[in-house]
Design a protein around this motif. Sequence first.
Motif, PDB file in Angstrom:
ATOM      1  N   ARG A 190      -4.934   3.714  10.671  1.00  0.00           N
ATOM      2  CA  ARG A 190      -4.802   2.483  11.449  1.00  0.00           C
ATOM      3  C   ARG A 190      -3.412   1.871  11.346  1.00  0.00           C
ATOM      4  O   ARG A 190      -3.087   0.942  12.086  1.00  0.00           O
ATOM      5  CB  ARG A 190      -5.859   1.477  10.993  1.00  0.00           C
ATOM      6  CG  ARG A 190      -7.284   1.929  11.305  1.00  0.00           C
ATOM      7  CD  ARG A 190      -8.318   0.950  10.790  1.00  0.00           C
ATOM      8  NE  ARG A 190      -8.236  -0.336  11.463  1.00  0.00           N
ATOM      9  CZ  ARG A 190      -9.036  -1.369  11.197  1.00  0.00           C
ATOM     10  NH1 ARG A 190      -9.968  -1.258  10.258  1.00  0.00           N
ATOM     11  NH2 ARG A 190      -8.903  -2.501  11.854  1.00  0.00           N
ATOM     12  N   ASN A 191      -2.589   2.385  10.451  1.00  0.00           N
ATOM     13  CA  ASN A 191      -1.191   1.973  10.377  1.00  0.00           C
ATOM     14  C   ASN A 191      -0.405   2.822  11.380  1.00  0.00           C
ATOM     15  O   ASN A 191       0.128   3.882  11.059  1.00  0.00           O
ATOM     16  CB  ASN A 191      -0.661   2.176   8.957  1.00  0.00           C
ATOM     17  CG  ASN A 191       0.713   1.556   8.756  1.00  0.00           C
ATOM     18  OD1 ASN A 191       1.471   1.359   9.707  1.00  0.00           O
ATOM     19  ND2 ASN A 191       1.061   1.268   7.520  1.00  0.00           N
ATOM     20  N   PHE A 192      -0.327   2.339  12.619  1.00  0.00           N
ATOM     21  CA  PHE A 192       0.187   3.158  13.710  1.00  0.00           C
ATOM     22  C   PHE A 192       1.666   3.489  13.563  1.00  0.00           C
ATOM     23  O   PHE A 192       2.098   4.600  13.901  1.00  0.00           O
ATOM     24  CB  PHE A 192      -0.070   2.450  15.050  1.00  0.00           C
ATOM     25  CG  PHE A 192      -1.520   2.238  15.349  1.00  0.00           C
ATOM     26  CD1 PHE A 192      -2.390   3.311  15.487  1.00  0.00           C
ATOM     27  CD2 PHE A 192      -2.032   0.960  15.474  1.00  0.00           C
ATOM     28  CE1 PHE A 192      -3.733   3.124  15.752  1.00  0.00           C
ATOM     29  CE2 PHE A 192      -3.378   0.754  15.744  1.00  0.00           C
ATOM     30  CZ  PHE A 192      -4.231   1.835  15.878  1.00  0.00           C
ATOM     31  N   SER A 193       2.467   2.544  13.081  1.00  0.00           N
ATOM     32  CA  SER A 193       3.903   2.816  12.918  1.00  0.00           C
ATOM     33  C   SER A 193       4.126   3.893  11.861  1.00  0.00           C
ATOM     34  O   SER A 193       4.974   4.779  12.030  1.00  0.00           O
ATOM     35  CB  SER A 193       4.646   1.538  12.534  1.00  0.00           C
ATOM     36  OG  SER A 193       4.132   0.993  11.328  1.00  0.00           O
ATOM     37  N   PHE A 194       3.343   3.826  10.791  1.00  0.00           N
ATOM     38  CA  PHE A 194       3.440   4.834   9.735  1.00  0.00           C
ATOM     39  C   PHE A 194       2.968   6.195  10.240  1.00  0.00           C
ATOM     40  O   PHE A 194       3.624   7.220  10.013  1.00  0.00           O
ATOM     41  CB  PHE A 194       2.610   4.395   8.529  1.00  0.00           C
ATOM     42  CG  PHE A 194       2.304   5.499   7.557  1.00  0.00           C
ATOM     43  CD1 PHE A 194       3.297   6.028   6.756  1.00  0.00           C
ATOM     44  CD2 PHE A 194       1.025   6.020   7.455  1.00  0.00           C
ATOM     45  CE1 PHE A 194       3.023   7.059   5.862  1.00  0.00           C
ATOM     46  CE2 PHE A 194       0.739   7.041   6.572  1.00  0.00           C
ATOM     47  CZ  PHE A 194       1.737   7.558   5.771  1.00  0.00           C
ATOM     48  N   THR A 195       1.830   6.211  10.943  1.00  0.00           N
ATOM     49  CA  THR A 195       1.300   7.463  11.480  1.00  0.00           C
ATOM     50  C   THR A 195       2.268   8.086  12.473  1.00  0.00           C
ATOM     51  O   THR A 195       2.408   9.314  12.540  1.00  0.00           O
ATOM     52  CB  THR A 195      -0.068   7.229  12.151  1.00  0.00           C
ATOM     53  OG1 THR A 195      -1.006   6.792  11.162  1.00  0.00           O
ATOM     54  CG2 THR A 195      -0.593   8.503  12.802  1.00  0.00           C
ATOM     55  N   PHE A 196       2.971   7.241  13.240  1.00  0.00           N
ATOM     56  CA  PHE A 196       3.974   7.743  14.180  1.00  0.00           C
ATOM     57  C   PHE A 196       5.074   8.487  13.439  1.00  0.00           C
ATOM     58  O   PHE A 196       5.530   9.553  13.878  1.00  0.00           O
ATOM     59  CB  PHE A 196       4.564   6.587  14.993  1.00  0.00           C
ATOM     60  CG  PHE A 196       5.667   7.003  15.922  1.00  0.00           C
ATOM     61  CD1 PHE A 196       5.387   7.671  17.107  1.00  0.00           C
ATOM     62  CD2 PHE A 196       7.001   6.745  15.604  1.00  0.00           C
ATOM     63  CE1 PHE A 196       6.401   8.067  17.968  1.00  0.00           C
ATOM     64  CE2 PHE A 196       8.015   7.135  16.449  1.00  0.00           C
ATOM     65  CZ  PHE A 196       7.718   7.797  17.640  1.00  0.00           C
ATOM     66  N   ILE A 197       5.525   7.920  12.292  1.00  0.00           N
ATOM     67  CA  ILE A 197       6.562   8.584  11.480  1.00  0.00           C
ATOM     68  C   ILE A 197       6.075   9.949  10.995  1.00  0.00           C
ATOM     69  O   ILE A 197       6.804  10.944  11.056  1.00  0.00           O
ATOM     70  CB  ILE A 197       6.945   7.696  10.279  1.00  0.00           C
ATOM     71  CG1 ILE A 197       7.661   6.437  10.758  1.00  0.00           C
ATOM     72  CG2 ILE A 197       7.843   8.470   9.301  1.00  0.00           C
ATOM     73  CD1 ILE A 197       7.937   5.433   9.649  1.00  0.00           C
ATOM     74  N   ILE A 198       4.832  10.003  10.517  1.00  0.00           N
ATOM     75  CA  ILE A 198       4.265  11.257  10.020  1.00  0.00           C
ATOM     76  C   ILE A 198       4.148  12.282  11.151  1.00  0.00           C
ATOM     77  O   ILE A 198       4.413  13.479  10.956  1.00  0.00           O
ATOM     78  CB  ILE A 198       2.890  11.014   9.379  1.00  0.00           C
ATOM     79  CG1 ILE A 198       3.018  10.054   8.185  1.00  0.00           C
ATOM     80  CG2 ILE A 198       2.264  12.329   8.922  1.00  0.00           C
ATOM     81  CD1 ILE A 198       3.942  10.527   7.099  1.00  0.00           C
ATOM     82  N   LEU A 199       3.769  11.828  12.352  1.00  0.00           N
ATOM     83  CA  LEU A 199       3.663  12.732  13.500  1.00  0.00           C
ATOM     84  C   LEU A 199       5.037  13.273  13.895  1.00  0.00           C
ATOM     85  O   LEU A 199       5.163  14.447  14.260  1.00  0.00           O
ATOM     86  CB  LEU A 199       3.018  12.016  14.687  1.00  0.00           C
ATOM     87  CG  LEU A 199       1.517  11.740  14.577  1.00  0.00           C
ATOM     88  CD1 LEU A 199       1.045  10.884  15.741  1.00  0.00           C
ATOM     89  CD2 LEU A 199       0.725  13.054  14.538  1.00  0.00           C
TER      90      LEU A 199
END
Length: 284
Positions: A190-199
Amino acid sequence: ILSYVISLLILVILFFWIDKDSLRLLLNTSIKSVLVSILFALILYFSSGIELYFVRKQFGVSLGINDIFLLPIVGNLWSFIFPFQGNLLFTTLFFKQKYNMKISESFSISIYLYLVILCFAGFLGLIFAVTHKMLFTWFGLITSILLLNPFIVYIINLLVKNLKHSRFLFVKKVQAFFTSIVDNTNQLWRNFSFTFIILVINLVRLFVNIVWFYWISFSLGFGLTLFEAGLISIVMSISLIIKITPNNLGVAQFVTGGFVSLMNVQPDKAVLVTLFASATTMLL
């Protein structure tokens, strides 16, 4: 011991399956090819270290440059020593000992990163399914399920929170441990900015993998297309999640070769490229 036996048996099966002239290509590999391959592997290890840095930072742990570079390499070594999720065992113990990090948090991170790989593979697979008119086939169904795994985690999290806690102390502790893992995984998603970095990191890693496999194929004397190299990279990344042999040696080649053959890619090429890549990681 059983996992080593399984790996050996699968490699023997692959030996009889693959054309013998193709196998000779591995024996004729130059030192230059090995060194360049090691360079690609080091870049991938470093990207994994960067990923570890960002994901551990979510739990208040800041990694130094030595940990960023060496942890993925040592974790890969543990995958050979302890075939079944040796990397997970090592990182869990390491962060518990050095940073006093909860075991449930380490488990959450590993599960989250596995799910990111599946989601990413599902997204790319769905694009492939749409462009090749395979959306309403088994391939389209599998890729859709992989892509939607964040919603599955969210639903499981809701179900777990509504479970009644047992009166037995041991069962209660197990429930609390499982609940913590699911909740942490859900919070990471649910931490979208963090998940974006991982993607983005996974996208870079996929690009490096494609170039690496593309280069290996030419160094062995046959040429993969970028599409074939990309397909092998995606299948290889998924197959490495379920580790039942030392660094999934044998299993990864068998699964990758079998799957890409369904996509009309010559399985011999996939097996040779992944064997070469696996041998490179063993050297490190």
